[in-house]
Structures are given as structure tokens and as C-alpha cells.
Design a protein around this motif. Structure first.
Motif, PDB file in Angstrom:
ATOM      1  N   ASP A   1       5.341  10.108  17.593  1.00 37.32           N
ATOM      2  CA  ASP A   1       5.329   8.892  17.345  1.00 37.32           C
ATOM      3  C   ASP A   1       6.199   7.640  18.959  1.00 37.32           C
ATOM      4  O   ASP A   1       7.455   8.098  19.005  1.00 37.32           O
ATOM      5  N   GLY A   2       5.011   8.086  19.799  1.00 37.90           N
ATOM      6  CA  GLY A   2       5.807   6.911  21.043  1.00 37.90           C
ATOM      7  C   GLY A   2       5.318   5.585  21.330  1.00 37.90           C
ATOM      8  O   GLY A   2       5.652   4.964  21.977  1.00 37.90           O
ATOM      9  N   ASN A   3       4.427   5.047  20.051  1.00 38.22           N
ATOM     10  CA  ASN A   3       4.690   3.575  19.738  1.00 38.22           C
ATOM     11  C   ASN A   3       6.160   2.761  19.641  1.00 38.22           C
ATOM     12  O   ASN A   3       6.989   3.250  18.842  1.00 38.22           O
ATOM     13  N   SER A   4       5.956   1.417  19.766  1.00 37.51           N
ATOM     14  CA  SER A   4       7.413   0.683  19.459  1.00 37.51           C
ATOM     15  C   SER A   4       7.321   0.257  17.868  1.00 37.51           C
ATOM     16  O   SER A   4       7.635  -0.195  17.463  1.00 37.51           O
ATOM     17  N   SER A   5       5.961   0.840  16.506  1.00 36.02           N
ATOM     18  CA  SER A   5       6.355   0.642  15.669  1.00 36.02           C
ATOM     19  C   SER A   5       5.762   1.751  15.177  1.00 36.02           C
ATOM     20  O   SER A   5       5.151   3.037  15.758  1.00 36.02           O
ATOM     21  N   ILE A   6       6.539   2.732  13.179  1.00 36.16           N
ATOM     22  CA  ILE A   6       6.157   3.928  13.003  1.00 36.16           C
ATOM     23  C   ILE A   6       5.597   3.668  11.390  1.00 36.16           C
ATOM     24  O   ILE A   6       6.718   3.222  11.357  1.00 36.16           O
ATOM     25  N   ASP A   7       4.958   3.960  11.079  1.00 33.36           N
ATOM     26  CA  ASP A   7       4.383   3.910   9.658  1.00 33.36           C
ATOM     27  C   ASP A   7       5.201   5.151   8.714  1.00 33.36           C
ATOM     28  O   ASP A   7       5.082   6.647   9.045  1.00 33.36           O
ATOM     29  N   LEU A   8       5.926   5.160   7.777  1.00 32.39           N
ATOM     30  CA  LEU A   8       6.382   6.378   7.133  1.00 32.39           C
ATOM     31  C   LEU A   8       6.471   6.129   5.588  1.00 32.39           C
ATOM     32  O   LEU A   8       5.817   5.082   4.822  1.00 32.39           O
ATOM     33  N   ASP A   9       6.372   7.211   5.218  1.00 33.45           N
ATOM     34  CA  ASP A   9       6.493   7.173   3.242  1.00 33.45           C
ATOM     35  C   ASP A   9       7.440   5.760   2.611  1.00 33.45           C
ATOM     36  O   ASP A   9       8.471   5.988   3.397  1.00 33.45           O
ATOM     37  N   GLU A  10       7.135   4.877   2.015  1.00 33.33           N
ATOM     38  CA  GLU A  10       7.665   4.458   0.982  1.00 33.33           C
ATOM     39  C   GLU A  10       9.166   4.510   0.409  1.00 33.33           C
ATOM     40  O   GLU A  10       9.721   4.148   0.408  1.00 33.33           O
ATOM     41  N   ARG A  11       8.875   5.805   0.182  1.00 32.94           N
ATOM     42  CA  ARG A  11      10.261   6.307  -0.620  1.00 32.94           C
ATOM     43  C   ARG A  11      11.144   6.913   0.260  1.00 32.94           C
ATOM     44  O   ARG A  11      12.553   7.980   0.087  1.00 32.94           O
ATOM     45  N   THR A  12      10.995   7.038   1.791  1.00 37.33           N
ATOM     46  CA  THR A  12      12.158   7.506   3.367  1.00 37.33           C
ATOM     47  C   THR A  12      13.535   7.158   2.595  1.00 37.33           C
ATOM     48  O   THR A  12      12.999   5.356   2.475  1.00 37.33           O
ATOM     49  N   ASP A  13      14.312   7.698   3.330  1.00 34.73           N
ATOM     50  CA  ASP A  13      15.657   7.617   2.854  1.00 34.73           C
ATOM     51  C   ASP A  13      16.384   8.378   4.105  1.00 34.73           C
ATOM     52  O   ASP A  13      15.848   9.695   4.052  1.00 34.73           O
TER      53      ASP A  13
ATOM     54  N   SER B   1       0.497  -1.005  -0.672  1.00 33.07           N
ATOM     55  CA  SER B   1      -0.009   0.269  -0.359  1.00 33.07           C
ATOM     56  C   SER B   1       0.872   1.356  -0.180  1.00 33.07           C
ATOM     57  O   SER B   1       0.128   1.850   0.130  1.00 33.07           O
ATOM     58  N   GLY B   2       2.004   1.145  -0.341  1.00 32.91           N
ATOM     59  CA  GLY B   2       3.410   2.626  -0.306  1.00 32.91           C
ATOM     60  C   GLY B   2       3.209   2.922   0.917  1.00 32.91           C
ATOM     61  O   GLY B   2       3.549   4.248   1.331  1.00 32.91           O
ATOM     62  N   VAL B   3       3.676   1.919   2.465  1.00 29.44           N
ATOM     63  CA  VAL B   3       3.912   2.166   3.579  1.00 29.44           C
ATOM     64  C   VAL B   3       5.316   1.588   3.747  1.00 29.44           C
ATOM     65  O   VAL B   3       5.453  -0.207   3.388  1.00 29.44           O
ATOM     66  N   MET B   4       6.000   2.502   4.194  1.00 24.26           N
ATOM     67  CA  MET B   4       7.102   1.413   5.639  1.00 24.26           C
ATOM     68  C   MET B   4       6.804   1.118   6.649  1.00 24.26           C
ATOM     69  O   MET B   4       7.011   2.577   7.547  1.00 24.26           O
ATOM     70  N   ARG B   5       6.812  -0.077   6.657  1.00 21.35           N
ATOM     71  CA  ARG B   5       6.313   0.204   8.623  1.00 21.35           C
ATOM     72  C   ARG B   5       8.200  -0.672   9.383  1.00 21.35           C
ATOM     73  O   ARG B   5       8.801  -1.719   9.022  1.00 21.35           O
ATOM     74  N   VAL B   6       8.003   0.810  10.602  1.00 25.03           N
ATOM     75  CA  VAL B   6       9.687   0.267  11.561  1.00 25.03           C
ATOM     76  C   VAL B   6       9.245  -0.330  12.407  1.00 25.03           C
ATOM     77  O   VAL B   6       8.511   0.343  13.152  1.00 25.03           O
ATOM     78  N   PHE B   7       9.668  -1.752  12.828  1.00 27.60           N
ATOM     79  CA  PHE B   7       9.725  -2.224  13.506  1.00 27.60           C
ATOM     80  C   PHE B   7      11.125  -1.709  14.799  1.00 27.60           C
ATOM     81  O   PHE B   7      11.140  -1.968  14.644  1.00 27.60           O
ATOM     82  N   CYS B   8      10.659  -1.985  16.541  1.00 29.53           N
ATOM     83  CA  CYS B   8      11.327  -1.650  17.348  1.00 29.53           C
ATOM     84  C   CYS B   8      11.246  -2.871  18.840  1.00 29.53           C
ATOM     85  O   CYS B   8      10.340  -2.851  19.155  1.00 29.53           O
ATOM     86  N   SER B   9      12.381  -3.475  18.921  1.00 29.27           N
ATOM     87  CA  SER B   9      11.775  -4.481  19.968  1.00 29.27           C
ATOM     88  C   SER B   9      12.801  -4.787  20.909  1.00 29.27           C
ATOM     89  O   SER B   9      14.170  -4.429  20.182  1.00 29.27           O
ATOM     90  N   SER B  10      12.566  -5.149  22.730  1.00 28.13           N
ATOM     91  CA  SER B  10      13.280  -4.857  23.276  1.00 28.13           C
ATOM     92  C   SER B  10      13.208  -5.402  24.758  1.00 28.13           C
ATOM     93  O   SER B  10      11.337  -5.752  24.443  1.00 28.13           O
ATOM     94  N   GLU B  11      14.198  -6.101  25.109  1.00 30.88           N
ATOM     95  CA  GLU B  11      13.764  -6.723  26.451  1.00 30.88           C
ATOM     96  C   GLU B  11      13.422  -5.762  27.559  1.00 30.88           C
ATOM     97  O   GLU B  11      14.490  -4.364  27.519  1.00 30.88           O
ATOM     98  N   GLY B  12      13.099  -5.861  28.240  1.00 26.68           N
ATOM     99  CA  GLY B  12      12.669  -4.916  29.697  1.00 26.68           C
ATOM    100  C   GLY B  12      11.520  -4.333  30.264  1.00 26.68           C
ATOM    101  O   GLY B  12      10.199  -5.456  29.147  1.00 26.68           O
ATOM    102  N   ASP B  13      11.598  -4.250  31.413  1.00 25.63           N
ATOM    103  CA  ASP B  13      10.142  -3.705  31.179  1.00 25.63           C
ATOM    104  C   ASP B  13       9.432  -1.968  31.140  1.00 25.63           C
ATOM    105  O   ASP B  13      10.222  -1.637  31.441  1.00 25.63           O
TER     106      ASP B  13
END
Length: 286
Positions: free
Chosen positions: A170-182, A143-155
Motif C-alpha cells: 500500500d502506498g497511500n497515506s492511510s491503510i486498513d488492517l484487521d482489528e486484531r492486528t498486533d 465494521s471490524g477495520v483498524m484504519r491507520v493514518f500517516c501525515s507529514s509536511e512537505g511536497d
């Protein structure tokens, strides 16, 4: 001074997971799972008997530790039994390796030699697992979206993102960007006891048209970009002002040197003329 500050910062960084708390603090005591907790109970150890009461049901069956004045050792304890990593030294409780069960609300009661309660206070201890390694991954959708995920252990993890140094809203563990992001994207993860960060290089998704500018992140970084531009303009103005002052000083020095040189040359001419006139008068007299 800078050397001392650097050494203090280095020591603080090296021991950042070891925590120090006190019973007279109003905020909770956050401590790192598996690391050292130093808990100040009382400064003067010669006047009081101490009782550490872990409040679970608020009754007589709650675990208690007693510390006798003078020796300042746990004389009776059903709270830290069979835990040699727990010690008391001069009114300070030291847990060299914190476990989950150390979480809870503790009440410290001080009594004098006549068994009269002098003071008491509560402290909430919260154990959190520190941040582990941070991993960042990317998925390009159709759909033309670049989704970036972040993960780590901890509380109690808190996430924040930056793109090319500019914060993203954005303060979530994932973020959506345009597919042309560089550019470079960073994911920072923190909790009350530690923090970590991972930066990776983003490239446009395969098949994306890179001729247009990424629009999905423009609004998120506008305020930071404006701040950077303001800082740059102020820097240029200050630099130009300093350059003008320097050029003015050099010009004044040059004028001063020319004026001084001209006076010296004029003085030399006057001396030569007087010298010739003196010789001529001497010749006429003779």
C-alpha cells in the motif's frame, strides 16, 4: 577503511538537505526549500563570460544574470537582486537559502572574448519543501477495520508501510488492517530531497477477538516472509557446514595427536629395552 566509510556516511547524512547540481546534468535539479543549493556553471573561469537566463516567456524580458570572466562576480543581474545569500565563486553559483521563486528552467550561455557563443545548456530546478515530522494515528471502526493514518509536511510526498518489518502493499497515506492486528507498524515518507519515518505499537481494537490470526495483512507480507525463511534456511545450512568442517578438523587433530603420542611411547620403550640390553651385555663381559 570502515572508519573512513562511516565518516563519509555521517557527513553525507548531516548535509543531506544541501544539494549540488551542475548545468551538464540531464536530470532535473531537486533542491530543498530553505537550504543551500550549489550549482556548478563552468570549471574554467578564465576563458568565458557567463549569462544565466531564466526562461519564463522565452523573450528578452526574461530575467538575466551576467558574470564577467576574471572577477567571476555578477556584474549585471535582475534575477538575484537584493539577495545577499546568492554569490558566485569561481564558476559556482551558491544560493545559501533557496526560495520558491528559484524554481524554473535556467539556460547557461558561455561566450568567449570575441563575444562568440561557445556553448549553452538548460537545467530545470525544482524546489521541494523537505519532510517534516511524521505523525501516525489509529481509528477502530465498528465494521471490524483498524484504519491507520500517516501525515507529514512537505511536497510531493510518497508513503510506504511496514508491519513488524515486512512491507505492506500500500502506498497511500492511510491503510486498513484487521482489528486484531498486533505489532509494530512503520510509516515512511519521502520526496526527492528528504525522508522520515515513524513507528508505533499496534494493539488489537477494544472488543476484538485476538484468538485468530490477522488475515488482512497475510497476503501482503507473504513474499517477504518467504524471503526471510529462505534466508534463515541458507544461514542454518551454512552454519551447519561450518560446524561440520570445524568438528572434522578437531577430530583429525585429535587422531594426529594420539598417533604422535603413540609413536613417542613406542620409541621410549625401544630405547629402554636397548638400554637394558646394553647393561646386560656389559655385565656379562665383565
Amino acid at each position: 577503511m570502515m572508519l573512513i566509510f562511516g565518516l563519509m556516511l555521517l557527513l553525507q547524512t548531516a548535509a543531506c538537505l544541501d544539494r549540488f547540481c551542475s548545468f551538464n546534468q540531464s536530470d532535473p535539479c531537486y533542491t530543498a526549500l530553505g537550504y543551500k543549493l550549489t550549482l556548478l556553471m563552468v570549471l574554467d573561469t578564465s576563458e568565458y563570460d557567463l549569462k544565466i537566463h531564466k526562461r519564463i516567456n522565452n523573450d528578452i524580458d526574461d530575467p538575466v544574470c551576467r558574470v564577467k570572466h576574471g572577477t567571476m562576480r555578477m556584474t549585471e543581474c535582475d534575477l538575484y537582486n537584493n539577495r545577499p545569500e546568492v554569490t558566485v565563486i569561481n564558476g559556482i553559483l551558491i544560493i545559501n537559502r533557496v526560495i520558491r521563486a528559484d524554481s524554473g528552467i535556467y539556460r547557461l550561455i558561455l561566450t568567449d572574448h570575441s563575444w562568440t557563443t561557445v556553448t549553452s545548456g538548460d537545467l530545470q530546478v525544482i524546489v521541494e519543501a523537505p519532510i517534516g515530522s511524521v505523525e501516525v494515528s489509529i481509528i477502530c471502526s465498528s465494521s471490524g477495520v483498524m484504519r491507520v493514518f500517516c501525515s507529514s509536511e512537505g511536497d510531493q510526498l510518497l508513503y510506504s508501510w511496514t508491519l513488524n518489518g515486512d512491507p505492506l502493499m500500500d502506498g497511500n497515506s492511510s491503510i486498513d488492517l484487521d482489528e486484531r492486528t498486533d505489532g509494530n507498524i512503520s510509516c515512511s515518507v519521502k520526496n526527492h530531497v528528504s525522508h522520515a519515518q515513524k513507528t508505533i505499537r499496534l494493539k488489537p481494537c477494544p472488543g476484538a477477538n485476538t484468538a485468530t490470526v490477522t488475515s488482512s495483512v497475510t497476503s501482503a507480507v507473504t513474499s517477504s516472509t518467504q524471503t526471510s525463511e529462505c534466508v534463515s534456511v541458507v544461514f542454518v545450512l551454512v552454519w551447519c557446514f561450518q560446524l561440520m568442517v570445524l568438528l572434522g578438523l578437531l577430530g583429525a587433530f585429535h587422531i594426529y595427536m594420539r598417533h604422535t603420542s603413540g609413536e613417542k611411547q613406542e620409541d621410549q620403550k625401544v630405547r629402554k629395552r636397548r638400554f637394558r640390553e646394553g647393561h646386560e651385555h656389559t655385565a656379562e663381559d665383565s
